[in-house]
Enzyme design. Structure first.
Site, PDB file in Angstrom:
ATOM      1  N   LYS A 168       0.863  -1.180   0.000  1.00  0.00           N
ATOM      2  CA  LYS A 168       0.000   0.000   0.000  1.00  0.00           C
ATOM      3  C   LYS A 168       0.900   1.231   0.000  1.00  0.00           C
ATOM      4  O   LYS A 168       1.649   1.473   0.938  1.00  0.00           O
ATOM      5  CB  LYS A 168      -0.923   0.007   1.222  1.00  0.00           C
ATOM      6  CG  LYS A 168      -1.852   1.222   1.267  1.00  0.00           C
ATOM      7  CD  LYS A 168      -2.752   1.164   2.496  1.00  0.00           C
ATOM      8  CE  LYS A 168      -3.680   2.361   2.574  1.00  0.00           C
ATOM      9  NZ  LYS A 168      -4.550   2.314   3.760  1.00  0.00           N
ATOM     10  N   SER A 197     -10.160   5.694  -4.826  1.00  0.00           N
ATOM     11  CA  SER A 197     -11.110   6.800  -4.966  1.00  0.00           C
ATOM     12  C   SER A 197     -10.640   7.861  -5.942  1.00  0.00           C
ATOM     13  O   SER A 197     -11.446   8.414  -6.709  1.00  0.00           O
ATOM     14  CB  SER A 197     -11.369   7.430  -3.593  1.00  0.00           C
ATOM     15  OG  SER A 197     -10.167   7.937  -3.015  1.00  0.00           O
ATOM     16  N   LYS A 251       1.314   9.914   6.082  1.00  0.00           N
ATOM     17  CA  LYS A 251       1.407   8.500   6.420  1.00  0.00           C
ATOM     18  C   LYS A 251       2.649   7.840   5.810  1.00  0.00           C
ATOM     19  O   LYS A 251       2.706   6.619   5.668  1.00  0.00           O
ATOM     20  CB  LYS A 251       0.134   7.775   5.986  1.00  0.00           C
ATOM     21  CG  LYS A 251      -1.119   8.349   6.642  1.00  0.00           C
ATOM     22  CD  LYS A 251      -2.363   7.503   6.373  1.00  0.00           C
ATOM     23  CE  LYS A 251      -3.564   8.095   7.106  1.00  0.00           C
ATOM     24  NZ  LYS A 251      -4.766   7.226   7.001  1.00  0.00           N
ATOM     25  N   ARG A 294     -10.504   9.839   1.896  1.00  0.00           N
ATOM     26  CA  ARG A 294     -10.275  10.432   3.214  1.00  0.00           C
ATOM     27  C   ARG A 294     -11.318  11.489   3.553  1.00  0.00           C
ATOM     28  O   ARG A 294     -11.700  11.649   4.711  1.00  0.00           O
ATOM     29  CB  ARG A 294      -8.853  11.015   3.280  1.00  0.00           C
ATOM     30  CG  ARG A 294      -7.799   9.915   3.299  1.00  0.00           C
ATOM     31  CD  ARG A 294      -6.384  10.444   3.249  1.00  0.00           C
ATOM     32  NE  ARG A 294      -5.416   9.347   3.297  1.00  0.00           N
ATOM     33  CZ  ARG A 294      -4.131   9.468   3.058  1.00  0.00           C
ATOM     34  NH1 ARG A 294      -3.618  10.648   2.747  1.00  0.00           N
ATOM     35  NH2 ARG A 294      -3.328   8.418   3.118  1.00  0.00           N
ATOM     36  N   LYS A 337      -2.197  -1.540  -3.721  1.00  0.00           N
ATOM     37  CA  LYS A 337      -3.003  -0.316  -3.719  1.00  0.00           C
ATOM     38  C   LYS A 337      -2.096   0.899  -3.873  1.00  0.00           C
ATOM     39  O   LYS A 337      -1.078   0.968  -3.180  1.00  0.00           O
ATOM     40  CB  LYS A 337      -3.790  -0.238  -2.401  1.00  0.00           C
ATOM     41  CG  LYS A 337      -4.711   0.952  -2.269  1.00  0.00           C
ATOM     42  CD  LYS A 337      -5.438   0.917  -0.926  1.00  0.00           C
ATOM     43  CE  LYS A 337      -6.406   2.088  -0.798  1.00  0.00           C
ATOM     44  NZ  LYS A 337      -7.099   2.098   0.506  1.00  0.00           N
TER      45      LYS A 337
END
Length: 330
Positions: free
Chosen positions: A196, A280, A223, A206, A254
């Protein structure tokens, strides 16, 4: 001109093209991410993701029933958590009467054949918006793993079929697998977000869950200390192989379209099923282009998902799952 080998012979008409088609996309390949919120008989649109909604539990169950009738047999669950339930440790995430646990039970009661894959990560439950517990200004890997095990066991107890840890903590697959075995949940699977990336394509997601890292000088602003650097591919293989060794049943990569090189490399290296998340931002870009008349929405959906499968995906998490199912069923 005599040309003995003419590739166009196998493209002459639709029947021939379908006869030699290498990659076939079906509804069996699709997993629908679903956002759930508190309340009843209510849905809220997500502006950055046209056609996608946050729904209350009753409407979520109805949506799952419809998806199953259309041939989409798996859903990936995310909760919109009330601010008053958030803390640093994400304790609401393992509340056996919490929204996630209640949702899992309700879906399994209403649609027993639906594969329910709850997201396992603390960011929707965290006052800081991080996937882990903050200790001394840093994301605490091992303390987070302890919390993820509690969360996973509560999901398994509620009836989850496959757990989907998306946190990217080191060693969490092993910790969760050990917890499941010791808890007697030997049939519950783990779909590990093994590769990821720290991607800019997550923005609409988010905003849907209010799960972005909070502005706070005492904590990491992004992150990147746990999600992967998008410059790297060898690192992805290392992450994948470690998660396979730790007991993952399915490996997730991802995002999707910008990372198909990673998908292809992983496909060559492992025999486990591979999931790919068509995230998204990818969905939002397609929708924006289609709304402006720059792309044919239906054709672009099917092409993009087929390309992900062609690269090596066995299943695709996509917000276009319902639309794709309608198109594939025509």
């Amino acid at each position: 001109m005599i040309i003995y080998s003419r590739n166009r012979r196998l493209r002459t008409n639709a029947s021939i093209r379908s006869l030699v088609q290498e990659t076939v996309l079906t509804t069996n390949d699709l997993v629908m991410p679903i956002f759930v919120m508190e309340g009843s008989n209510t849905q809220e649109s997500i502006p950055s993701m046209p056609g996608i909604y946050r729904r209350t539990l009753d409407l979520t169950v109805k949506e799952c029933q419809e998806l199953y009738r259309m041939g989409v047999k798996a859903v990936n669950l995310y909760m919109k958590v009330s601010e008053n339930l958030k803390d640093n440790k994400g304790t609401e995430s393992w509340n056996n009467n919490g929204l996630m646990q209640t949702t899992i039970k309700a879906i399994k009661d209403a649609v027993p054949g639906m594969i329910v894959m709850p997201d396992v990560a603390l960011d929707p439950y965290s006052i800081y918006g991080h996937d882990g517990i903050i200790t001394n200004g840093k994301v605490d890997n091992d303390a987070t793993n302890d919390a993820l095990v509690k969360m996973s066991l509560s999901h398994a107890e509620a009836g989850a079929d496959i757990l989907a840890p998306s946190d990217m903590m080191d060693g969490r697959v092993s910790a969760i697998r050990t917890g499941l075995e010791e808890g007697g949940f030997t049939d519950v699977g783990i779909l590990s977000y093994a590769a990821k990336y720290a991607s800019s394509f997550y923005g609409p997601f988010r905003s849907a869950l209010d799960s972005a890292p909070k502005e706070n000088a005492d904590i990491p602003k992004d992150k990147k200390t746990y999600q992967m650097d998008f410059h790297n591919s060898r690192e992805a293989m290392d992450e994948v192989l470690k998660d396979v060794a730790e007991g993952a049943d399915i490996i997730m990569i991802k995002p999707g379209m910008p990372y198909l090189d990673i998908v292809a490399k992983v496909r060559e290296a492992i025999d486990l099923p591979i999931a790919v998340y068509n995230v998204s931002g990818e969905y939002a870009m397609l929708k924006a282009a289609a709304q402006n008349g720059w792309l044919d929405n239906d054709k672009a959906i099917i092409e993009s998902l087929t390309c992900i499968k062609r690269a090596g995906a066995d299943m695709i998490f996509t917000y276009a799952a319902k639309e794709a199912a309608i198109l594939l069923n025509q």
